[in-house]
Design an enzyme around this catalytic site. Structure first.
Site, PDB file in Angstrom:
ATOM      1  N   GLY A   1       7.693   1.542  11.563  1.00 45.57           N
ATOM      2  CA  GLY A   1       6.572   2.441  11.260  1.00 45.57           C
ATOM      3  C   GLY A   1       7.042   3.406  10.189  1.00 45.57           C
ATOM      4  N   LYS A   2       6.212   3.584   9.165  1.00 44.27           N
ATOM      5  CA  LYS A   2       6.680   4.363   8.011  1.00 44.27           C
ATOM      6  C   LYS A   2       7.088   5.790   8.401  1.00 44.27           C
ATOM      7  CE  LYS A   2       3.880   1.498   4.999  1.00 44.27           C
ATOM      8  NZ  LYS A   2       4.920   0.540   4.645  1.00 44.27           N
TER       9      LYS A   2
ATOM     10  N   GLU B   1      -0.555   5.668   7.577  1.00 43.02           N
ATOM     11  CA  GLU B   1      -0.776   4.755   8.712  1.00 43.02           C
ATOM     12  C   GLU B   1      -1.443   5.473   9.873  1.00 43.02           C
ATOM     13  OE1 GLU B   1       2.657   1.352   8.080  1.00 43.02           O
ATOM     14  OE2 GLU B   1       3.224   3.137   9.170  1.00 43.02           O
TER      15      GLU B   1
ATOM     16  N   THR C   1       8.575   5.180  -6.965  1.00 43.31           N
ATOM     17  CA  THR C   1       9.746   4.357  -6.628  1.00 43.31           C
ATOM     18  C   THR C   1       9.500   2.953  -7.174  1.00 43.31           C
ATOM     19  OG1 THR C   1       8.823   3.876  -4.443  1.00 43.31           O
ATOM     20  CG2 THR C   1      10.340   5.718  -4.577  1.00 43.31           C
TER      21      THR C   1
ATOM     22  N   GLY D   1      11.733   1.962   1.090  1.00 43.73           N
ATOM     23  CA  GLY D   1      10.961   3.101   0.575  1.00 43.73           C
ATOM     24  C   GLY D   1      10.999   4.262   1.568  1.00 43.73           C
ATOM     25  N   ASP D   2      10.918   3.952   2.841  1.00 40.64           N
ATOM     26  CA  ASP D   2      10.972   4.996   3.872  1.00 40.64           C
ATOM     27  C   ASP D   2      12.363   5.623   3.928  1.00 40.64           C
ATOM     28  OD1 ASP D   2       8.373   4.221   4.520  1.00 40.64           O
ATOM     29  OD2 ASP D   2       9.096   2.730   5.954  1.00 40.64           O
TER      30      ASP D   2
END
Ligand code: RIB
Length: 306
Positions: free
Chosen positions: A38-39, A139, A220, A251-252
């Site tokens: 989960g981001k 999200e 990014t 990315g997270d």
């Protein structure tokens, strides 16, 4: 408290594939892993692993995944006072497919994350006011994102918005007051409707967000690097060359590590460099959170590369 993540958590169901099956076809895949993802949760774990004190405002289901997710936050020292179970819902889950080139395809089923409401931001107000940075992604319901940005503005707390997954319904008037807008190239393309094939195109697309009032846009660009733009100034930070195995959650990883360094030093360029190292290490291992390095590993990696 250093950082508040107001966002999602998911259970990542990662299948390592050789090829995607076609319609009606059944194929065997070589490997499968289940992990915490989960981001929002990934960003929280990344910041906590780098030493920040983090609180997580999120919702889990009332299924067998929920206790594991909460235990995972607690294992990393994350404050879970506002990590709440929603009766009668499933936890968020994310079936993920990673191909031999380490590229991924992700589906998300929001489950309990869809129940994180604007009122939840206000209920956590006393603790949120003690934070020095708020991190958001997409999200969770958009009204909750908008309320969190307003809350940050009301209390002088800088806000990072990672507009992922990109939503065309995003109201720019509501989000332009965030301090950092951090999309990847494809999210930038979807959100602005502009091409992003060349660096010049990326700059032009990012510029439209600055014109709308965002203070810092950080795009990014995976293995190429990161472009940071403010009005009248821009910096490029190159990625580290590594052998990528699984880019899921990179990315997270970047955003969590950036936040940690930014909160500690206030130095954006330094935070971008630290985040680039953390994200590079994360792609050298399988999984999302399970691939995130320790602070000591990041320090060694940076020392080797200087
Ligand atoms: O950014 C990667 C994350 O996207 C995964 O952990 C998955 O859960 C989805 O939220």
């Amino acid at each position: 408290m250093d950082i508040a993540v107001i966002g999602s958590n998911m259970v990542d169901l990662i299948t390592y594939i050789e090829t995607m099956p076609k319609e009606g076809e059944t194929l065997e895949a070589p490997d499968f892993e289940i992990g915490c993802g989960g981001k929002g949760a990934n960003q929280a774990i990344a910041a906590a692993k780098m030493g920040s004190r983090v609180m997580m405002v999120t919702k889990v289901g009332d299924d067998l995944f929920a206790d594991n997710t909460i235990a995972n936050f607690e294992k990393h020292g994350i404050d879970t006072e506002f990590t709440e179970k929603v009766p009668g819902t499933s936890s968020g889950v994310a079936p993920i497919f990673v191909d031999p080139e380490s590229k991924n395809r992700i589906l998300i089923i929001k489950g309990a994350n869809a129940h994180l409401a604007p009122e939840d931001v206000d209920r956590a107000a006393d603790k949120l006011k003690q934070c020095r940075l708020i991190i958001l992604q997409l999200e969770i319901p958009l009204p909750t994102v908008y309320r969190a940005i307003e809350f940050g503005n009301e209390h002088g707390i800088p806000v990072i918005l990672n507009p992922a997954p990109a939503s065309k319904e995003l109201d720019f008037d509501a989000v332009c007051k965030c301090d950092f807008f951090i999309p990847n190239e494809s999210e930038l393309e979807i959100l602005t409707g502009m091409p992003v094939e060349t660096e010049e195109q990326i700059r032009q697309a990012a510029d439209t967000l600055l014109v709308k009032g965002v203070k810092n846009v950080i795009v990014t660009m995976g293995s190429r690097g990161v472009l940071w733009m403010t009005k009248g100034e821009s910096h490029f930070v190159a990625s580290h060359r590594v052998d990528a195995i699984d880019t899921t959650g990179a990315g997270d990883a970047f955003i969590g590590a950036f936040s940690n360094e930014y909160v500690k030093t206030g130095d954006i360029l330094r935070a971008l460099k630290a985040a680039t190292a953390f994200a590079a290490l994360s792609v050298t291992k399988r999984g999302t959170q399970s691939s995130y390095p320790t602070a000591a590993e990041v320090e060694d990696f940076i020392a080797e590369r200087v």
